[in-house]
Scaffold this active site. Structure first.
Site, short mmCIF file in Angstrom:
data_model
loop_
_atom_site.label_atom_id
_atom_site.label_comp_id
_atom_site.label_asym_id
_atom_site.label_seq_id
_atom_site.Cartn_x
_atom_site.Cartn_y
_atom_site.Cartn_z
N HIS A 1 -12.87 -5.39 7.45
CA HIS A 1 -14.34 -5.50 7.39
C HIS A 1 -14.93 -5.50 8.79
O HIS A 1 -15.19 -6.57 9.36
CB HIS A 1 -14.73 -6.79 6.66
CG HIS A 1 -14.48 -6.76 5.19
ND1 HIS A 1 -15.37 -6.20 4.31
CD2 HIS A 1 -13.42 -7.17 4.46
CE1 HIS A 1 -14.88 -6.29 3.08
NE2 HIS A 1 -13.70 -6.88 3.15
N CYS B 1 -12.87 -1.44 3.05
CA CYS B 1 -12.01 -2.24 2.17
C CYS B 1 -11.85 -1.55 0.81
O CYS B 1 -11.16 -0.54 0.73
CB CYS B 1 -12.55 -3.66 2.07
SG CYS B 1 -11.25 -4.84 1.69
N GLU C 1 -17.83 -4.92 9.73
CA GLU C 1 -19.21 -5.45 9.77
C GLU C 1 -19.24 -6.90 10.22
O GLU C 1 -20.25 -7.39 10.73
CB GLU C 1 -19.91 -5.28 8.41
CG GLU C 1 -19.41 -6.16 7.27
CD GLU C 1 -18.22 -5.58 6.51
OE1 GLU C 1 -17.49 -4.75 7.08
OE2 GLU C 1 -18.01 -5.97 5.33
N1 GLN Z 1 -10.77 -5.75 -4.42
C1 GLN Z 1 -10.05 -5.21 -3.31
C2 GLN Z 1 -8.86 -6.06 -2.92
O1 GLN Z 1 -8.83 -7.23 -3.22
C3 GLN Z 1 -10.96 -4.99 -2.11
C4 GLN Z 1 -11.49 -6.25 -1.55
C5 GLN Z 1 -12.65 -6.03 -0.63
O2 GLN Z 1 -13.26 -4.96 -0.65
N2 GLN Z 1 -13.01 -7.02 0.13
O3 GLN Z 1 -7.98 -5.59 -2.28
#
Ligand code: GLN
EC number: 6.3.4.2
Length: 544
Positions: free
Chosen positions: A516, A382, A518
């Protein structure tokens, strides 16, 4: 007919009720029953999405896009059953629904009250979508005696009355502390907690007693006598060497047997625990060892990266390797380059996890650069993928490459999206709109380039589905420029607009993903990206 198991906690918080619920569900499942676990959170936030990870730990995202309590992660990991929006409710959500109805005039003429309106809404939530289930486990957050959990306790009391006589069971998790000066285990807090629960009209059927020392028979009988349960239903729950040994441990203490007995079920099949035996065997008997550095922001509280931590352990299990995780605060890399080398050189893999906000971002970018230049396996998740793209953009000569999340920038390699396609159709957001529940959330499909490294990792698949939680996206307008540095966009949204995966084919293992992974890893079904990453780290460990 679905049977209900209500799980409450007493004496202190942090007793591991979530883990207990997940383990009990896993044991029932091992006997062939269909289970689902639900979490009732008494706080007033509508969901945990806007809470600080420092306060509340990670926000767990479901396929259907709910931002939920991290206990739902335990539930999924232990049962393999994908959680849904309908598995987590908070007081905030219940009050929000009731007040919306009240304003609409749905209760016209009536006084809206905690009993019956709030308790009815809680019961409705507990009873929904259970048709095909054998057991529904309902975990109540907090500790008995908390003011805010009272409506939930009252709803349980009512349900215990309203459902069939043998259709519900109450499991109360307590603490039996050891007083070193006296050399004794103390049962009084458990007695008080059960009395508190009884005063709310709920008599527990099974007591799970968390303790650092074995519970002598005498103490067990004493608890049974004072708390009005059978001695066999006082289950000792000693601290476990790993969370993955908890199902086997509780089974050996007779938990699932007592629960079934409580329901009057005497002909249950014996559980098939081979899956848990295999998982613990892999965990306790590793044949290799790697050290992975996680360069993030919330490194002070491991619950903030709960699923990530577990997914790395699963990747280790897949490779029969012990995974040591070194949590590194990205901010320490914002100054001196030599410091970076000293901290990162001993590592066999570098992972930059998800996160929010600018703090530590330059440190994360520096870690990406280190991993790329030194050929150390790199995994960006992410925000971690976004940082890998900014690093590539700077390599391509966009010196001011940044994310609009960190402030205005002339080179928005990562920017906010205000429109995207979901299963439910076009989603639109205002750039300065509400923060709660307005991200790209839940499962989205991605197309993988055939013959890419990630496609091989996913067993040759070119179509995958993974869970998202982010507001910003890598700006596909920079694709050509970034690909010029060797960073390949190997996964895209089906419409080809949103970059989902980047990789470096000229590097031993360099993958960034916008989602994600995970969240979908399970001990008995490790996520292929984590298995692949740990396997690459093992190769690296043989080089250094
Ligand atoms: N802050 C980033 C976004 O909102 C990544 C978010 C995250 O890593 N879950 O896109």
């Amino acid at each position: 007919m679905a049977r209900y198991i209500f799980i409450t906690g007493g004496v202190v918080s942090s007793l591991g009720k979530g883990l207990m619920a997940a383990s009990l569900a896993a044991l029932l499942q091992a006997r062939g029953y269909k289970v689902r676990i639900r979490k009732f959170d008494p706080y007033l936030n509508v969901d945990p999405g806007t809470m600080s990870p420092y306060q509340h730990g990670e926000v767990y995202v479901t396929d259907d896009g709910a931002e939920t309590d991290l206990d739902l992660g335990h539930y999924e990991r232990f049962t393999g059953v994908s959680a849904r929006q309908s598995d987590n409710v908070t007081s905030g959500r219940i009050y929000q629904d009731i007040i919306t109805k009240e304003r609409r005039g749905d209760y016209l003429g009536a006084t809206v009250q905690v009993v019956p309106h709030v308790t009815d809404a809680i019961k409705e939530f507990a009873l929904a979508e259970v048709e095909d289930l054998d057991f529904v486990l309902c975990e109540i957050g907090g500790t008995v005696g908390d003011i805010e959990s009272l409506p939930f306790m009252e709803a349980i009391r009512q349900l215990r009355n309203e459902l069939e006589p043998m259709q519900t069971l109450s499991v109360h998790v307590t603490l039996v502390p050891y007083i070193a000066a006296a050399g004794e285990l103390k049962t009084k807090p458990t007695q008080h907690s059960v009395r508190e629960l009884a005063s709310l009209g709920i008599k527990p059927d099974v007591l799970l007693c968390r303790s650092e020392h074995p519970l002598p028979d005498g103490e067990r009988r004493k608890i049974a006598q004072f708390c009005n349960v059978r001695a066999e239903s006082v289950i000792p729950a000693l601290d476990a060497p790993s969370i993955y040994s908890v199902p086997l441990q509780y089974h050996n203490e007779g938990l699932d047997g007592e629960v079934l007995r409580g329901f009057g079920i005497t002909d249950a099949p014996e559980p098939d625990l081979t899956r848990w035996q295999d998982v613990t065997d892999r965990y306790f008997n590793p044949e290799g060892e790697v050290t992975i550095g996680v360069v993030g922001k919330y490194v002070g509280l491991q619950d903030a990266y709960k699923s990530l931590n577990e997914a790395l352990v699963h990747g280790g299990m897949a490779n029969r390797a012990k995974v040591n995780i070194r949590w590194i605060d990205a901010e320490v890399f914002e100054g001196d380059e030599s410091d970076i080398a000293a901290k990162l050189e001993p590592l066999h893999g570098i992972l930059v996890p998800g996160g929010f906000g600018e703090r530590g971002s330059e440190g994360k970018i520096a870690s990406v650069r280190f991993a790329r230049e030194r050929n150390v396996p790199f995994f960006g998740i992410c925000l971690g993928m976004q940082m890998a793209c900014i690093e590539a953009a700077r390599l391509a000569g966009h010196d001011n490459a940044s994310s609009t999340e960190f402030g205005d920038t002339g080179e928005p390699v990562v920017g906010i999206i205000t429109e995207w396609m979901s299963k439910a159709g076009l989603q639109t957001r205002e750039a300065g709109g509400d923060l709660g529940g307005t991200m790209r959330l839940g499962a989205y499909p991605a197309h993988l380039a055939a013959n890419s490294h990630v496609s091989a990792i996913y067993g040759g698949a070119t179509e995958i589905s993974e869970r998202h939680r982010h507001r910003y996206e890598v700006n596909a307008a920079y694709r050509e420029s970034l690909e010029g540095t060797g960073l390949v966009f190997s996964g895209m949204s089906p419409d080809g607009l949103l970059p989902e995966i980047v990789e470096r084919p000229d590097h031993p293992w360099f993958v960034g993903v916008q989602f994600h992974p995970e969240l979908k890893s399970r001990p008995f079904d490790p996520h292929p990206l984590f298995s692949g990453f740990v396997s690459a780290a093992l190769r690296q460990s043989r080089l250094v």
